[in-house]
Scaffold this motif. Structure first.
Motif, short mmCIF file in Angstrom:
data_model
loop_
_atom_site.label_atom_id
_atom_site.label_comp_id
_atom_site.label_asym_id
_atom_site.label_seq_id
_atom_site.Cartn_x
_atom_site.Cartn_y
_atom_site.Cartn_z
N PHE A 441 61.93 12.78 62.08
CA PHE A 441 61.98 11.33 62.25
C PHE A 441 63.28 10.79 61.67
CE2 PHE A 441 57.69 12.89 61.91
CZ PHE A 441 57.12 12.38 63.07
N GLU A 442 63.99 10.05 62.52
CA GLU A 442 65.28 9.52 62.13
C GLU A 442 65.14 8.62 60.90
OE1 GLU A 442 69.03 6.95 63.96
OE2 GLU A 442 67.29 7.45 65.23
N GLY A 443 65.96 8.90 59.92
CA GLY A 443 65.94 8.10 58.70
C GLY A 443 64.96 8.58 57.66
N LEU A 444 64.11 9.58 58.01
CA LEU A 444 63.11 10.09 57.07
C LEU A 444 63.29 11.60 56.89
CD1 LEU A 444 60.48 9.84 55.36
CD2 LEU A 444 59.22 10.28 57.50
N LEU A 445 63.34 12.06 55.67
CA LEU A 445 63.37 13.49 55.35
C LEU A 445 62.17 13.80 54.46
CD1 LEU A 445 64.75 16.30 55.29
CD2 LEU A 445 66.04 15.49 53.28
N ILE A 446 61.30 14.67 54.94
CA ILE A 446 60.13 15.07 54.15
C ILE A 446 60.42 16.46 53.58
CG2 ILE A 446 57.64 15.45 54.12
CD1 ILE A 446 57.42 13.79 56.65
N VAL A 447 60.37 16.59 52.27
CA VAL A 447 60.65 17.85 51.58
C VAL A 447 59.42 18.25 50.76
CG1 VAL A 447 62.09 19.02 49.88
CG2 VAL A 447 63.13 17.41 51.49
N ARG A 448 59.03 19.50 50.89
CA ARG A 448 57.83 19.99 50.18
C ARG A 448 58.21 21.18 49.28
NH1 ARG A 448 53.23 22.14 53.91
NH2 ARG A 448 52.82 19.91 54.22
N GLU A 471 72.90 16.82 54.05
CA GLU A 471 72.95 17.27 55.44
C GLU A 471 72.29 16.26 56.38
OE1 GLU A 471 71.02 21.02 55.53
OE2 GLU A 471 72.50 22.03 54.25
N ASP A 472 71.14 15.69 55.96
CA ASP A 472 70.33 14.86 56.85
C ASP A 472 70.70 13.38 56.78
OD1 ASP A 472 67.46 13.42 57.48
OD2 ASP A 472 67.69 15.32 58.55
N LYS A 473 71.19 12.95 55.60
CA LYS A 473 71.55 11.54 55.37
C LYS A 473 70.41 10.59 55.72
CE LYS A 473 76.52 12.21 56.01
NZ LYS A 473 76.45 13.69 55.92
N PRO A 474 69.23 10.74 55.12
CA PRO A 474 68.10 9.86 55.43
C PRO A 474 68.18 8.56 54.63
CG PRO A 474 67.44 11.46 53.78
CD PRO A 474 68.88 11.76 54.12
N GLY A 475 67.40 7.60 55.05
CA GLY A 475 67.24 6.39 54.27
C GLY A 475 66.07 6.53 53.31
N VAL A 476 65.10 7.39 53.68
CA VAL A 476 63.93 7.64 52.86
C VAL A 476 63.77 9.13 52.66
CG1 VAL A 476 61.41 7.48 52.71
CG2 VAL A 476 62.73 5.54 53.61
N LEU A 548 56.40 5.11 59.88
CA LEU A 548 56.46 4.81 61.31
C LEU A 548 56.08 3.36 61.58
CD1 LEU A 548 54.87 8.07 62.79
CD2 LEU A 548 57.29 7.42 62.74
N ALA A 549 55.08 2.87 60.85
CA ALA A 549 54.66 1.48 61.04
C ALA A 549 55.79 0.52 60.63
CB ALA A 549 53.40 1.20 60.22
N SER A 550 56.43 0.81 59.50
CA SER A 550 57.52 -0.07 59.04
C SER A 550 58.73 0.01 59.98
CB SER A 550 57.93 0.29 57.61
OG SER A 550 58.41 1.62 57.54
N SER A 551 58.96 1.22 60.56
CA SER A 551 60.08 1.36 61.51
C SER A 551 59.82 0.55 62.76
CB SER A 551 60.27 2.84 61.86
OG SER A 551 60.66 3.59 60.74
N ALA A 553 57.90 -2.06 62.98
CA ALA A 553 57.99 -3.49 62.63
C ALA A 553 59.45 -3.93 62.54
CB ALA A 553 57.28 -3.73 61.29
N ALA A 554 60.30 -3.06 61.97
CA ALA A 554 61.72 -3.40 61.86
C ALA A 554 62.36 -3.49 63.23
CB ALA A 554 62.43 -2.35 61.00
N THR A 555 61.97 -2.57 64.13
CA THR A 555 62.51 -2.58 65.50
C THR A 555 62.09 -3.84 66.24
OG1 THR A 555 62.45 -0.18 65.57
CG2 THR A 555 62.61 -1.32 67.68
N LYS A 556 60.81 -4.23 66.07
CA LYS A 556 60.28 -5.41 66.74
C LYS A 556 60.99 -6.66 66.25
CE LYS A 556 55.94 -7.79 67.72
NZ LYS A 556 54.47 -7.80 67.48
#
Length: 558
Positions: A441-448, A471-476, A548-551, A553-556
């Protein structure tokens, strides 16, 4: 016909005396010849082997948690005892050897009892299986080399494994032909019998045949070494001496560890579903008391034996009554058969030791380890070479050190996964070449990260996460802690510092999947308040839905 498991007496296990009587006598036929042979490995009279199959076996039977474990000496304990006694009594004086043996066995027992009181049963897991495989293979090779000169009727000075190989080759011209024929014959018979009839009373038959040949053939007069005089009596009281405690203590620690490790391994290997659980701390007490009491009756260090326990189980043994029967057979042998046992050729005893030590060398196990994990194969190989190069007692130190280094290296390099979602499903999983279609997901990097986060790996984990962010340059950056079972103070501080740096770079940190303990530590540190509830989620899935919900909402709004 009554259903399986009904109360019909015909379906109940037979816990009467007969199965254990048969098992105990059959085990005695295997255990007693081997016990005598192991005593010679330790450089002790064969009678010490009989003593070890007497008192320790009775004491363990009274206290142990295994229903069928048979306790006496083993190949590993014998060679470790030999190494320690060789250093404590370099001149081999018989009286000093007996006193040193009593002291070593008492120390071993006392250490095990203290370990039981301190509830150190987990120590049995300090040596990893691959390292133990290498260690035992080294021990097996050392024992075989130690016995080969007896097959040839020659004597060499012990100077270490590789020098002993060279010395053996140099002394081969001095071989006794009669000794060689007798020893090789016994060796071949035992190998063939063990191959077609495992755990059989073949050692007893070979001992009887060896005594008969020695008696009727007058072998002692033909230059064939025999066991010699064995006292025809039960063991007398032998007192340890405090003078040797400091000298023998380091070796006793290693022997105690190996005794306990072998006892636990054998007990667990032959437990069946209906047996009570093997309790490690109770086993420490039982084998400790067995050694401590045996020390006062001339026994050498003892532990649970795999091969003899296999005999008890395979012929129908059900309870520790079988061990009482084996101990009674040992007493009867001391009282009635001692003069005959004195005629036994040393070459026959050597053949027995070799046959039952070869099993410690498992090339297929090495191959299996290498197939699965190359690094652990290297540990096994290093433990093997450590025993050959440095000696048996030092080999224990090498084995434990390798196991701990391996554990530390694994803990210090936890896995860190980038997480994606299976396309079309609500399933998060580590990104992999096997799943090229998984969604990110663009702007999101999930690391475990996985495992325990502590001072030894905190820096490495932090550096790796920073690389992924670069490498990914995410916002979150969402940290999925669902596979982190503990976080130590150093790692927690690094996470707090990392969050501040990422915030300065415009990257927001979200936390997900914290287990109760980790969540408690995060709250106590004040970091939870700093992050806020809107950036902490019970699961990574919940965090993804929020993102995803906030994305959307931001797009809308845009």
């Amino acid at each position: 016909m009554p259903p399986h498991g009904s109360d019909n007496p015909s379906h109940k296990p037979d816990y009467g005396l007969r199965p254990d009587l048969v098992a105990g006598l059959t085990a005695a036929a295997v255990v007693l010849p081997k016990a005598m042979a192991y005593a010679t490995v330790a450089g002790l009279p064969v009678s010490v082997g009989l003593y070890t199959a007497f008192v320790p076996m009775i004491v363990y039977a009274l206290l142990g948690t295994s229903r069928v474990l048979s306790t006496s000496s083993t190949t590993t304990l014998a060679i470790l005892t030999a190494a320690e006694l060789g250093m404590a009594v370099p001149d081999g004086d018989p009286a000093k050897l007996i006193t040193a043996t009593a002291t070593l066995t008492a120390l071993t027992g006392a250490l095990l009892v203290v370990a039981s009181v301190l509830r150190l049963g987990f120590v049995a897991n300090l040596i990893s299986t691959p390292v133990l495989t290498g260690f035992k293979a080294g021990i097996g090779l050392v024992i075989v080399l130690d016995q080969v000169p007896k097959l040839f009727g020659i004597h060499i000075a012990k100077e270490g494994f590789f020098r002993d190989v060279l010395s053996l080759v140099q002394h081969l011209p001095e071989s006794s032909f009669a000794t060689l024929v007798l020893g090789v014959t016994a060796l071949v018979v035992l190998l063939i019998t063990e191959r077609i009839w495992p755990h059989s009373p073949a050692p007893l038959a070979v001992v009887a045949a060896g005594i008969a040949v020695s008696w009727f053939g007058g072998l002692s007069g033909a230059g064939v070494a025999t066991v010699g005089l064995i006292p025809q009596s039960l063991p007398s009281i032998t007192l340890p001496t405090p003078d040797l405690v400091i000298t023998l203590l380091p070796g006793a620690i290693g022997i105690a560890l190996m005794s306990f490790t072998e006892t636990i391994a054998a007990g667990r290997a032959f437990a069946v579903r209906s047996d009570p659980p093997i309790r490690a701390n109770r086993e420490l007490l039982a084998v400790g008391a067995a050694n401590l009491s045996g020390a006062f009756f001339g026994a050498m260090p003892a532990g649970g034996g795999t091969s003899q326990t296999a005999v008890v189980r395979s012929v129908g043994g059900r309870t520790q009554k079988a061990s009482f029967v084996t101990a009674a057979a040992s007493a009867a042998t001391m009282l009635a058969l001692a003069p005959l046992l004195g005629l036994l050729p040393q070459a026959v005893l050597a053949a027995i030791v070799i046959v039952y030590s070869i099993g410690l060398i498992q090339p297929l196990e090495f191959a299996s380890i290498r197939k699965v994990r190359t690094m652990e194969f290297r540990w096994a190989l290093a433990a093997f070479l450590g025993v050959l190069a440095f000696g048996t007692l030092q080999g224990i130190v090498v084995a434990i050190a390798l196991s701990l280094i391996g554990l530390s290296s694994q803990a210090a390099r936890p896995r860190i996964h980038v997480i994606g979602r299976k396309r079309g499903e609500d399933l998060l999983r580590p990104a992999s070449p096997e799943h090229p279609d998984d969604e990110t997901f663009e702007g999101l990097l999930i690391v475990r990260p996985e495992g325990r986060l502590f001072f030894a790996n905190a820096q490495q984990v932090g550096d790796r996460i920073r690389e992924l962010v670069a490498e990914d340059k995410p916002g979150v950056l969402m940290l999925d802690f669902s596979r982190v079972f503990d976080i130590e103070y150093s790692a927690l501080q690094m996470m707090i510092d990392g969050e501040r740096r990422f915030a300065e770079e415009g990257v927001a940190i979200w936390l997900a999947g914290l287990n109760p303990d980790v969540l408690d530590y995060v709250r106590r540190s004040g970091f939870a308040n700093h992050v806020g509830n809107d950036r902490m989620f019970p699961t990574a899935e919940a965090g993804l839905l929020r993102y995803l919900a906030s994305s959307r909402a931001a797009t809308k709004d845009g």
